[in-house]
Design a protein around this motif. Structure first.
Motif, short mmCIF file in Angstrom:
data_model
loop_
_atom_site.label_atom_id
_atom_site.label_comp_id
_atom_site.label_asym_id
_atom_site.label_seq_id
_atom_site.Cartn_x
_atom_site.Cartn_y
_atom_site.Cartn_z
N ARG A 4 2.02 1.88 6.97
CA ARG A 4 1.09 3.01 6.92
C ARG A 4 0.08 2.85 8.03
NH1 ARG A 4 -0.14 5.10 1.89
NH2 ARG A 4 1.55 3.84 1.03
N ALA A 6 -3.07 5.11 10.75
CA ALA A 6 -3.88 6.30 11.01
C ALA A 6 -3.84 6.61 12.50
CB ALA A 6 -5.33 6.06 10.57
N TYR A 33 -4.84 10.41 8.68
CA TYR A 33 -5.47 9.17 8.26
C TYR A 33 -4.62 8.38 7.27
CZ TYR A 33 -9.62 10.92 10.60
OH TYR A 33 -10.51 11.37 11.56
N ASN A 34 -3.42 8.87 7.01
CA ASN A 34 -2.56 8.16 6.06
C ASN A 34 -1.10 8.47 6.41
OD1 ASN A 34 -1.71 6.66 3.89
ND2 ASN A 34 -2.47 8.06 2.32
N ALA A 36 2.66 8.03 6.76
CA ALA A 36 3.63 7.28 5.96
C ALA A 36 5.01 7.35 6.60
CB ALA A 36 3.68 7.86 4.55
N PHE A 105 -2.83 0.01 7.86
CA PHE A 105 -3.22 -0.47 6.54
C PHE A 105 -2.31 -1.61 6.08
CE2 PHE A 105 -4.38 4.04 6.66
CZ PHE A 105 -5.69 4.02 6.22
N TYR A 118 -8.03 -1.71 6.00
CA TYR A 118 -7.78 -1.00 7.25
C TYR A 118 -8.05 -1.97 8.39
CZ TYR A 118 -8.01 2.69 10.81
OH TYR A 118 -7.81 3.48 11.91
N VAL A 205 -5.75 5.57 -0.66
CA VAL A 205 -4.75 5.47 0.41
C VAL A 205 -3.42 4.96 -0.12
CG1 VAL A 205 -5.13 3.08 1.16
CG2 VAL A 205 -4.54 4.82 2.84
N ASN A 206 -3.41 4.41 -1.34
CA ASN A 206 -2.17 3.89 -1.91
C ASN A 206 -1.11 4.97 -2.08
OD1 ASN A 206 -3.48 1.47 -2.03
ND2 ASN A 206 -3.69 1.40 -4.25
N PRO A 208 0.70 8.09 -0.48
CA PRO A 208 0.86 8.73 0.83
C PRO A 208 0.38 10.17 0.88
CG PRO A 208 2.81 7.47 0.29
CD PRO A 208 1.95 7.46 -0.94
N GLN A 212 -5.88 13.43 3.65
CA GLN A 212 -5.75 12.93 5.03
C GLN A 212 -7.10 12.81 5.69
OE1 GLN A 212 -3.40 11.77 6.94
NE2 GLN A 212 -1.63 12.04 5.63
N LEU A 216 -10.72 8.08 4.00
CA LEU A 216 -9.74 7.04 3.65
C LEU A 216 -9.95 5.76 4.42
CD1 LEU A 216 -6.41 9.07 3.32
CD2 LEU A 216 -7.90 8.24 1.50
#
Length: 220
Positions: A4, A6, A33-34, A36, A105, A118, A205-206, A208, A212, A216
């Protein structure tokens, strides 16, 4: 590993950091910001035999067109074996790419479950992660991000980390004419670990699909 990350820097900022002559995409880069696996991500690579490196979109999941339909679709490739693995070696020789990121992450096990952290550059400059790509069965490019044993502060969170390259390594990593494994090892270097720091972030953030926004990556 790298599962993951950003990316919120603009194309002009990424181009400036790369110090390469790149054509600018018509569309603005949408901050994420996330990011996946199993999604389209921004990359830089030579997209034709007579073209220079350019921004484009790659599917985060590597499965060459020649692989069987049920073959794995890894999101990472280890630096220790990427040059010798039958699954990766052709891409390592001629289809290398860069994946820009502002940070990534990792999760640290705690008594209350896994705590996300992060990791980014201390100076907040973009990172450029080494990747490989191959044409998928539908003709689109799919990629994997290279990982190496964790170094410096990153080692406090996880035993592996994405291979972030230093500035001098960016151009040779993208060079499709540079195919010799030993030569690549001599001219390509990772970013010094002293540049990396980390902090805990929200467990939102866990998931996905959980937003966004920049919140996060705020310290938890």
């Amino acid at each position: 590993m790298c599962g993951r990350f950003a990316l919120y820097s603009s194309y002009p900022r990424l181009s400036q950091a790369l110090r390469l002559s790149l054509s600018q995409p018509d569309l603005e880069l949408v901050p994420r910001y996330n990011v996946a696996p199993g999604t389209w991500i921004t990359g830089v690579w030579h997209q034709g035999p007579d073209t220079g490196p350019a921004f484009g979109q790659l599917w985060w999941g590597y499965r060459p067109a020649w692989a069987k339909e049920g073959a794995p679709q890894p999101i990472n490739a280890k630096v220790e074996t990427v040059a010798t693995s039958r699954f990766f070696q052709a891409a390592f020789r001629r289809h290398r790419c860069l994946i820009p990121a502002d940070g990534w992450f990792e999760w640290l096990p705690t008594e209350d479950g896994k705590q996300p952290y992060y990791l980014s550059r201390r100076d907040r400059e973009p990172l450029f992660l080494a990747g490989i790509w191959a044409e998928r069965i539908d003709g689109s490019p799919g990629c994997a991000i290279l990982t190496e044993p964790a170094r410096g502060a990153a080692r406090e969170i996880h035993d592996r980390m994405p291979l972030a390259l230093n500035e001098a390594s960016l151009e040779p990593w993208l060079d499709p004419d540079l195919t010799d494994r030993e030569t690549i090892r001599q001219v390509v270097r990772h970013l010094d670990a002293v540049h990396i720091e980390h902090w805990p972030v929200s467990r939102a953030v866990n998931k996905p699909g959980e937003g966004q926004g920049a919140v996060l990556i705020n310290p938890a």
